[in-house]
Design a protein around this motif. Structure first.
Motif, PDB file in Angstrom:
ATOM      1  N   PRO A 161      26.004  13.189  -7.356  1.00  0.00           N
ATOM      2  CA  PRO A 161      24.929  12.417  -6.733  1.00  0.00           C
ATOM      3  C   PRO A 161      23.588  12.698  -7.401  1.00  0.00           C
ATOM      4  O   PRO A 161      23.281  13.844  -7.747  1.00  0.00           O
ATOM      5  CB  PRO A 161      24.941  12.900  -5.282  1.00  0.00           C
ATOM      6  N   ARG A 213      32.541   5.720 -11.788  1.00  0.00           N
ATOM      7  CA  ARG A 213      31.610   4.877 -11.051  1.00  0.00           C
ATOM      8  C   ARG A 213      31.691   3.420 -11.511  1.00  0.00           C
ATOM      9  O   ARG A 213      30.696   2.834 -11.943  1.00  0.00           O
ATOM     10  CB  ARG A 213      30.177   5.402 -11.208  1.00  0.00           C
ATOM     11  N   ASP A 255      25.967  20.216  -6.250  1.00  0.00           N
ATOM     12  CA  ASP A 255      26.309  19.126  -5.342  1.00  0.00           C
ATOM     13  C   ASP A 255      25.339  17.956  -5.401  1.00  0.00           C
ATOM     14  O   ASP A 255      25.666  16.864  -4.934  1.00  0.00           O
ATOM     15  CB  ASP A 255      26.356  19.666  -3.905  1.00  0.00           C
ATOM     16  N   LEU A 256      24.152  18.171  -5.971  1.00  0.00           N
ATOM     17  CA  LEU A 256      23.132  17.122  -5.986  1.00  0.00           C
ATOM     18  C   LEU A 256      22.072  17.469  -7.015  1.00  0.00           C
ATOM     19  O   LEU A 256      21.713  18.633  -7.179  1.00  0.00           O
ATOM     20  CB  LEU A 256      22.473  17.012  -4.592  1.00  0.00           C
ATOM     21  N   ALA A 316      22.556   4.355  -9.297  1.00  0.00           N
ATOM     22  CA  ALA A 316      23.044   4.640  -7.946  1.00  0.00           C
ATOM     23  C   ALA A 316      21.853   4.608  -6.992  1.00  0.00           C
ATOM     24  O   ALA A 316      20.835   5.250  -7.238  1.00  0.00           O
ATOM     25  CB  ALA A 316      23.717   5.999  -7.904  1.00  0.00           C
ATOM     26  N   ALA A 331      21.427  11.752   0.993  1.00  0.00           N
ATOM     27  CA  ALA A 331      22.111  12.657   0.072  1.00  0.00           C
ATOM     28  C   ALA A 331      22.141  14.079   0.617  1.00  0.00           C
ATOM     29  O   ALA A 331      23.156  14.781   0.516  1.00  0.00           O
ATOM     30  CB  ALA A 331      21.423  12.630  -1.294  1.00  0.00           C
ATOM     31  N   VAL A 391      19.377  11.610  -7.080  1.00  0.00           N
ATOM     32  CA  VAL A 391      18.260  10.957  -6.398  1.00  0.00           C
ATOM     33  C   VAL A 391      17.050  11.032  -7.315  1.00  0.00           C
ATOM     34  O   VAL A 391      16.752  12.092  -7.861  1.00  0.00           O
ATOM     35  CB  VAL A 391      17.940  11.631  -5.046  1.00  0.00           C
ATOM     36  N   LEU A 393      20.616   5.991  -4.163  1.00  0.00           N
ATOM     37  CA  LEU A 393      20.733   7.062  -3.186  1.00  0.00           C
ATOM     38  C   LEU A 393      19.373   7.400  -2.593  1.00  0.00           C
ATOM     39  O   LEU A 393      18.382   7.534  -3.311  1.00  0.00           O
ATOM     40  CB  LEU A 393      21.321   8.318  -3.841  1.00  0.00           C
TER      41      LEU A 393
END
Length: 278
Positions: free
Chosen positions: A181, A53, A153-154, A111, A118, A183, A113
């Motif tokens: 990812p 990143r 995945d999140l 980030a 997302a 949030v 998001l």
């Protein structure tokens, strides 16, 4: 370090400079909130940040000995056209938030998001990890690391949880903060509602669950909802989930701690998905 000396400014040597104070101040949550910046300390965290990143990295600071030890980090940062600053050991000690700094740190941006975006980007068999009212930095960081290792995945962190950009959390993720990812800052009720609207089954991981983990339906998209280290998930949160699942205890241990339970649940999901994708 010699190959990039010409591209860098002279070494920072004044531990009382405004730059040094501004970096050190990022250990405070109020400063992170005001500046929109946070610290990634140590070679593991910085290596993953610059490699995965670089868009989140504003500056990299490194002592001369650390630059010689970690040439890969410096080379990757320079290749990404990041600002790399050499700092004297005194300056680095004044910047770092650890008692035994390792000579490498980065100033990063979180980030940005949005939960809805997302969720929209998730695959059909997504595995999501939700942290609600998790207050211990080590636990939060370890769960994020476990989610990364299990291929989640999140990760979604509620507004009532610890600041995931606090130095102790960032260190505990061991670089996983920059792999998947993330949030943050969303109320629990909003998280559960958004998951439900997307057809993502919400599984509360709680010792009060009637469904044992081996019997839980982990097919398709689902989210593990994890609660506070001391009191777990409140009734309202459990009621907002589609099932309440508990990890069976076969020995004499009273329970598993949050990070251990999260790891067991996430790996159960990973194995179910692996078999379904064959």
């Amino acid at each position: 370090m010699s190959e990039h000396r010409a591209s860098r400014q002279p070494a920072l040597t004044n531990p009382r400079s405004d730059r040094v104070r501004s970096v050190r101040a990022l250990s405070q949550r109020s400063v992170r909130a005001r500046t929109g910046l946070f610290l990634a300390e140590g070679p593991q965290a910085v290596r993953e940040a610059v490699a995965h990143r670089p868009d989140q990295v504003r500056d990299v600071y490194v002592t001369a000995p650390a630059a010689e030890r970690h040439t890969d980090i410096v080379a990757t940062a320079v290749a990404a056209r990041l600002h790399v600053h050499e700092a004297s050991p005194e300056v680095f000690a004044a910047m770092a938030g650890t008692g035994t700094p390792q000579g490498v740190l980065a100033v990063c941006r979180p980030a940005a998001l949005v939960l809805e975006d997302a969720l929209a980007a998730l695959p059909p068999d997504a595995v999501v990890c939700v942290l609600t009212q998790v207050r211990d930095p080590g636990n939060a960081g370890t769960v994020i690391r476990a989610a990364d290792a299990a291929g989640a995945d999140l990760v979604v962190v509620s507004d009532s949880s610890v600041d995931v950009y606090a130095p102790k959390v960032v260190r505990a993720t061991a670089g996983s903060l920059f792999h998947l990812p993330l949030v943050v800052g969303v109320p629990v009720e909003q998280i559960l509602a958004a998951l439900g609207e997307r057809g993502i089954r919400r599984l509360a991981a709680d010792g009060s669950g009637r469904t044992l983990l081996p019997d839980a339906d982990l097919r398709g998209a689902h989210a593990w909802v994890l609660g506070n280290e001391a009191w777990g998930l409140p009734e309202q949160t459990r009621a907002g989930c589609d099932d309440v699942v508990r990890v069976p205890i076969h020995g004499l241990a009273e329970s598993l701690n949050l990070a251990m339970a999260a790891t067991v649940c996430l790996y159960a999901s990973a194995e179910t998905r692996r078999r379904a994708r064959r």
